[in-house]
Each structure stands twice: as C-alpha cells, then as structure tokens.
Design an enzyme around this catalytic site. Structure first.
Site, PDB file in Angstrom:
ATOM      1  CG  ASN A  56       9.659  -1.821   0.350  1.00  0.00           C
ATOM      2  OD1 ASN A  56      10.238  -1.007   1.053  1.00  0.00           O
ATOM      3  ND2 ASN A  56       9.949  -2.018  -0.919  1.00  0.00           N
ATOM      4  CB  VAL A  57      10.105  -6.732   4.563  1.00  0.00           C
ATOM      5  CG1 VAL A  57      11.143  -7.774   4.972  1.00  0.00           C
ATOM      6  CG2 VAL A  57       9.997  -5.647   5.632  1.00  0.00           C
ATOM      7  CD  GLU A  58      12.192  -5.555  -2.675  1.00  0.00           C
ATOM      8  OE1 GLU A  58      13.338  -5.885  -3.045  1.00  0.00           O
ATOM      9  OE2 GLU A  58      11.497  -4.678  -3.242  1.00  0.00           O
ATOM     10  CB  CYS A  67       3.329  -3.853   0.079  1.00  0.00           C
ATOM     11  SG  CYS A  67       3.328  -4.179  -1.699  1.00  0.00           S
ATOM     12  CD  GLU A  69       1.254   0.210   0.959  1.00  0.00           C
ATOM     13  OE1 GLU A  69       2.133  -0.677   0.853  1.00  0.00           O
ATOM     14  OE2 GLU A  69       1.120   1.129   0.148  1.00  0.00           O
ATOM     15  CB  CYS A 100       0.162  -2.037  -5.339  1.00  0.00           C
ATOM     16  SG  CYS A 100       0.065  -3.159  -3.929  1.00  0.00           S
ATOM     17  CB  CYS A 103      -1.296  -1.755  -0.596  1.00  0.00           C
ATOM     18  SG  CYS A 103       0.087  -2.896  -0.353  1.00  0.00           S
TER      19      CYS A 103
HETATM   20  N1  THU Z   1       5.611  -1.594  -2.807  1.00  0.00           N
HETATM   21  C1  THU Z   1       5.095  -1.262  -1.586  1.00  0.00           C
HETATM   22  O1  THU Z   1       5.746  -1.461  -0.548  1.00  0.00           O
HETATM   23  N2  THU Z   1       3.858  -0.724  -1.531  1.00  0.00           N
HETATM   24  C2  THU Z   1       3.100  -0.428  -2.616  1.00  0.00           C
HETATM   25  O2  THU Z   1       1.939  -0.038  -2.479  1.00  0.00           O
HETATM   26  C3  THU Z   1       3.695  -0.529  -3.958  1.00  0.00           C
HETATM   27  C4  THU Z   1       4.896  -1.396  -4.040  1.00  0.00           C
HETATM   28  C5  THU Z   1       6.933  -2.226  -2.866  1.00  0.00           C
HETATM   29  C6  THU Z   1       6.896  -3.685  -3.194  1.00  0.00           C
HETATM   30  C7  THU Z   1       8.296  -3.925  -3.710  1.00  0.00           C
HETATM   31  O3  THU Z   1       9.140  -4.228  -2.600  1.00  0.00           O
HETATM   32  C8  THU Z   1       8.700  -2.597  -4.286  1.00  0.00           C
HETATM   33  O4  THU Z   1       7.745  -1.643  -3.857  1.00  0.00           O
HETATM   34  C9  THU Z   1       8.749  -2.570  -5.810  1.00  0.00           C
HETATM   35  O5  THU Z   1       7.567  -3.043  -6.346  1.00  0.00           O
END
Ligand code: THU
Length: 140
Positions: A56-58, A67, A69, A100, A103
């Site tokens: 994940n890259v915020e 996310c 994925e 999620c 994804c």
């Molecule tokens: N996140 C994912 O990378 N994949 C998922 O399927 C669930 C959530 C990440 C998004 C965010 O950066 C962090 O988890 C918290 O929600």
C-alpha cells in the site's frame, strides 16, 4: 475447502499460498503507510508461474492512497499479464489481512471466480468471497 487432503498434509494450493505469504511479507516491508500506520503486502501467483506483489502507498490527501492490490495488478500487467491463480495478503505483523471490497473487485478482473484466496477459514475461491460478482462477463 480447496486443497484439503484427507491425510491432513499440505496440498499444492497450500504450498503455493505459503510461498506467497513470504512474498507478501517482503512486499509489506516496503509499504508507505505513514498515515494509517497499517502497512499491507499482497502477493499472487500467475498462471505462468510468476509471482507478483504489491504494497500500500498512502498519500497526504488520504483518499488518494493506494491499496497493496493496486500495485499488484499493475505489476501483473507490467510484467507480461496473465491470470491470477492464487492470492494472499498480510498486515504489518505478517498475519493474514483480508482484501477490502474494492480490492476483491480488482482481483476479480484478473483472476475471476476461480482465484484461490487465503482466508481466515482456509483456502476459498474468489467466487465465495465476492459472490455474484459484476465483471467483464456483464459487458459487451
Ligand atoms: N489496505 C490495503 O492495502 N489493502 C486492503 O485490501 C485493505 C486496506 C490498506 C489501505 C490503507 O493504506 C491501509 O490498509 C489502512 O486502511
């Protein structure tokens, strides 16, 4: 359950998913998650034997965050495409993290209903985790 064996030994699907768990942990270690503090790593096997991963890259603009994925499907296409056959995802502790809803839809596009996923209740198909999915089959 997919891959279950009467003798209790690990079947081929379990072995693939165990390998993917390690690849997902390595991907998770590269995550950029300073806002949530929740790094995620995802890994999938492709039907030609490749492994693709993502983290994940915020973003300071929170809703723009990606996310794990998202990176995984991008790597899939960048490295030659193909169909996803097995998938797993881990959190910052390296423990299972379920994808999620958005994804699951991303995975459906490139794995379809037969994609094997690691879940809290064993290996399951994406058809079980995203029932009656909307997908490419709905479109002309
Ligand atoms: N996140 C994912 O990378 N994949 C998922 O399927 C669930 C959530 C990440 C998004 C965010 O950066 C962090 O988890 C918290 O929600």
């Amino acid at each position: 359950m997919t891959g279950e064996r009467p003798g209790g030994g690990a079947g081929p699907d379990e072995q693939v998913v165990q390998e993917l768990r390690e690849a997902a942990r390595a991907a998770m270690s590269r995550a950029y998650a300073p806002y949530s503090g929740f790094p995620v790593g995802a890994a999938a096997r492709v039907d030609d034997g490749r492994t693709v991963t993502g983290c994940n890259v915020e973003n300071a603009s929170y809703g723009v965050g990606l996310c794990a994925e998202c990176g995984l499907v991008s790597q899939l296409l960048l490295t030659g495409g193909g169909r996803l056959t097995h998938f797993t995802c881990v959190d910052g502790k390296g423990e299972l993290c379920m994808p999620c809803g958005r994804c699951r839809q991303l995975l459906y596009e490139f794995g379809g209903p037969a994609l094997i996923m690691e879940t809290g209740s064993g290996l399951r198909t994406l058809a079980e985790m995203l029932p009656e999915a909307f997908g490419p089959q709905e479109l002309p």
